[in-house]
Design an enzyme around this catalytic site. Sequence first.
Site, PDB file in Angstrom:
ATOM      1  N   ASN A   1     101.348  76.813 110.343  1.00 16.77           N
ATOM      2  CA  ASN A   1     101.528  75.388 110.048  1.00 16.77           C
ATOM      3  C   ASN A   1     101.160  74.551 111.265  1.00 16.77           C
ATOM      4  O   ASN A   1     101.273  74.989 112.418  1.00 16.77           O
ATOM      5  CB  ASN A   1     102.948  75.087 109.556  1.00 16.77           C
ATOM      6  CG  ASN A   1     104.060  75.575 110.452  1.00 16.77           C
ATOM      7  OD1 ASN A   1     103.892  76.517 111.223  1.00 16.77           O
ATOM      8  ND2 ASN A   1     105.209  74.947 110.344  1.00 16.77           N
TER       9      ASN A   1
ATOM     10  N   GLU B   1     101.579  70.343 112.484  1.00 16.90           N
ATOM     11  CA  GLU B   1     102.211  69.073 112.117  1.00 16.90           C
ATOM     12  C   GLU B   1     101.480  67.890 112.736  1.00 16.90           C
ATOM     13  O   GLU B   1     100.529  68.051 113.505  1.00 16.90           O
ATOM     14  CB  GLU B   1     103.683  69.119 112.556  1.00 16.90           C
ATOM     15  CG  GLU B   1     104.413  70.275 111.879  1.00 16.90           C
ATOM     16  CD  GLU B   1     105.875  70.396 112.247  1.00 16.90           C
ATOM     17  OE1 GLU B   1     106.293  69.809 113.264  1.00 16.90           O
ATOM     18  OE2 GLU B   1     106.585  71.103 111.496  1.00 16.90           O
TER      19      GLU B   1
ATOM     20  N   CYS C   1     100.876  73.245 105.701  1.00 18.81           N
ATOM     21  CA  CYS C   1     101.683  74.472 105.695  1.00 18.81           C
ATOM     22  C   CYS C   1     100.833  75.686 106.067  1.00 18.81           C
ATOM     23  O   CYS C   1      99.609  75.700 105.857  1.00 18.81           O
ATOM     24  CB  CYS C   1     102.271  74.718 104.306  1.00 18.81           C
ATOM     25  SG  CYS C   1     103.552  73.561 103.818  1.00 18.81           S
TER      26      CYS C   1
ATOM     27  N   GLU D   1     100.653  78.537 104.607  1.00 19.44           N
ATOM     28  CA  GLU D   1     100.033  79.183 103.450  1.00 19.44           C
ATOM     29  C   GLU D   1      98.692  78.535 103.112  1.00 19.44           C
ATOM     30  O   GLU D   1      97.696  79.203 102.854  1.00 19.44           O
ATOM     31  CB  GLU D   1     100.953  79.076 102.221  1.00 19.44           C
ATOM     32  CG  GLU D   1     102.282  79.789 102.370  1.00 19.44           C
ATOM     33  CD  GLU D   1     103.388  78.937 102.958  1.00 19.44           C
ATOM     34  OE1 GLU D   1     103.090  78.059 103.813  1.00 19.44           O
ATOM     35  OE2 GLU D   1     104.547  79.139 102.588  1.00 19.44           O
TER      36      GLU D   1
ATOM     37  N   CYS E   1     106.770  76.532  99.882  1.00 19.89           N
ATOM     38  CA  CYS E   1     107.200  75.259  99.301  1.00 19.89           C
ATOM     39  C   CYS E   1     106.542  75.084  97.931  1.00 19.89           C
ATOM     40  O   CYS E   1     105.621  75.829  97.552  1.00 19.89           O
ATOM     41  CB  CYS E   1     106.864  74.095 100.233  1.00 19.89           C
ATOM     42  SG  CYS E   1     105.110  73.657 100.233  1.00 19.89           S
TER      43      CYS E   1
ATOM     44  N   CYS F   1     102.694  74.608  97.939  1.00 23.47           N
ATOM     45  CA  CYS F   1     101.972  75.856  98.220  1.00 23.47           C
ATOM     46  C   CYS F   1     102.041  76.814  97.030  1.00 23.47           C
ATOM     47  O   CYS F   1     101.097  77.580  96.789  1.00 23.47           O
ATOM     48  CB  CYS F   1     102.507  76.507  99.484  1.00 23.47           C
ATOM     49  SG  CYS F   1     102.022  75.613 100.986  1.00 23.47           S
TER      50      CYS F   1
END
Length: 127
Positions: free
Chosen positions: A42, A44, A53, A55, A86, A89
């Site tokens: 990930n 940010e 993310c 994934e 999440c 994802c």
Amino acid sequence: MDYDILMEKAIEVSKNAYVPYSKFPVGACVLTDNDKMYAGCNFENASFGLTICAERNAIGSAIADGEKKIKAIAIYSPKMDNCFPCGACRQVLHEFKADDDFEIVLKQGGKLTFYKLEYLLPEGFNL
Ligand code: THU
């Protein structure tokens, strides 16, 4: 397939996560139907909603390399046992899963745990 190797790559790439805001590193590694592996972490942003993310980062690398279908994904965070994907994802995994045997590989304590996407996202969206 030895899912320990897939998880090891997820663990390794989680160390590269860029997480100054959440301090919650995540690593993921996908296995494609050509038995290739692609890892992602990930990253940010100060504008929080731009966060990507782990994934989706891993899947993006697979797609960029010409892969289209994934057979499995390992997901890992050092901060959480069984770090589930999440909701966003889950839908992206639904788009690229090779078939219903698709495996989501997580880690709880020292052990791998396995989940089916249909359990985590029943009736994913299709066009
Ligand atoms: N995160 C992931 O990378 N994957 C998930 O499925 C859950 C959330 C990241 C996004 C953000 O950088 C941090 O974890 C906390 O939400």
